[in-house]
Scaffold this motif. Structure first.
Motif, PDB file in Angstrom:
ATOM      1  N   MET A   5       0.708  -5.470   7.585  1.00 24.55           N
ATOM      2  CA  MET A   5      -0.636  -5.416   7.028  1.00 24.55           C
ATOM      3  C   MET A   5      -1.326  -6.777   7.164  1.00 24.55           C
ATOM      4  O   MET A   5      -0.839  -7.801   6.709  1.00 24.55           O
TER       5      MET A   5
ATOM      6  N   ASN B 173       3.084  -1.568   6.215  1.00 25.62           N
ATOM      7  CA  ASN B 173       3.038  -2.570   5.153  1.00 25.62           C
ATOM      8  C   ASN B 173       3.570  -3.918   5.625  1.00 25.62           C
ATOM      9  O   ASN B 173       3.039  -4.963   5.249  1.00 25.62           O
TER      10      ASN B 173
ATOM     11  N   SER C  23       0.854  -1.177   0.000  1.00 25.31           N
ATOM     12  CA  SER C  23       0.000   0.000   0.000  1.00 25.31           C
ATOM     13  C   SER C  23       0.898   1.236   0.000  1.00 25.31           C
ATOM     14  O   SER C  23       1.538   1.542   1.016  1.00 25.31           O
TER      15      SER C  23
END
Length: 259
Positions: free
Chosen positions: A103, A100, A92
């Motif tokens: 995530m 990230n 992202s």
């Protein structure tokens, strides 16, 4: 004889009248880098999707550590220790490196703040992310809180690989990791792959980059017409040999086909 850590046996996958996988086999052994190569449409992507739970086979078996598994989703494959870094990286851009990395696995603060208020433990996530990036010897990333969109292509690939290594306890699958990278960044990613191997984590490398494949792979799985045609040792063959096998210009001998 060593037991493969990840296997496929007689896997068939059809899409209507098209047979994408035609009784395909696959073997990944502990601690090795196995390159998977093949012409466009050979079925490589379908094979990987079956191995990682993105697709269910119509026939055949997938085995992890010698035991049959039936993944119904990539999440189940991840829970079994199989991490995949796709060509799109699935990062992202607006989120930080640490965000990230975690995530879908976010860490909550201990006690009431985490359980009741669902507050994230950002400090802990940044500490762990920094540690994982450092462990892989990635020197080009200094600020773990910076947004991924500010990183170069090679740095983004490093984040994606670090995330896979951090949580993929058994297998890491890399889909075209050097695609669209320059020479210097490709070199960095290859060094990263070798470092992951040195940690004892087996790697599946799907790539069209023949020089990179022949540099880092221990064995090369050649896929053709929906099945494994043969497995070769890169020390015994040239890149031209591999291309000839892929395209059908040359046929492997029985020993290679039994590999």
């Amino acid at each position: 004889m060593t037991q493969p850590i990840l296997e496929a046996r007689n896997v068939v996958k059809r899409f209507g009248v098209v047979t994408a996988l035609d009784h395909s086999d696959f073997d990944l052994y502990p601690g090795e880098i196995l390159a998977v190569i093949g012409d466009n449409g050979a079925g490589k992507s379908t094979l990987i999707k079956v191995l990682t739970g993105a697709l269910s086979p119509d026939e055949g078996q997938v085995l992890v550590g010698g035991k049959e598994v039936r993944f119904s989703s990539p999440l189940e494959a991840r829970q079994a220790g199989i991490e995949t870094v796709y060509q799109t990286l699935a990062l992202s851009p607006a989120l930080s490196i640490a965000d990230n990395m975690f995530m879908g696995r976010e860490l909550r603060k201990p006690g009431f703040l985490g359980k009741a208020l669902r507050m994230l433990d950002r400090k802990k996530m940044e500490e762990v992310a920094r540690e994982k990036i450092s462990d892989l010897g990635v020197q080009t990333i200094q600020d773990i809180s910076q947004a991924v969109e500010t990183l170069s292509g090679g740095q983004r690939q490093s984040v994606a690989v670090a995330r896979a290594v951090a949580f993929g306890s058994k297998v890491v699958i890399l889909d075209e990791p050097t695609a669209a990278l320059g020479v210097k960044e490709s070199r960095h990613v290859l060094d990263l792959i070798l470092d992951v191997k040195a940690r004892g984590i087996p790697i599946v490398l799907i790539s069209h980059d023949m020089p990179s494949v022949f540099e880092v792979a221990d064995r090369i799985h050649i896929h053709r017409l929906g099945k494994r045609l043969c497995v070769i040792n890169p020390a015994d063959y040239t890149m031209s040999d591999a291309v000839a096998f892929m395209t059908g210009a040359r046929q492997p001998d029985e020993m290679q086909m039994a590999s």
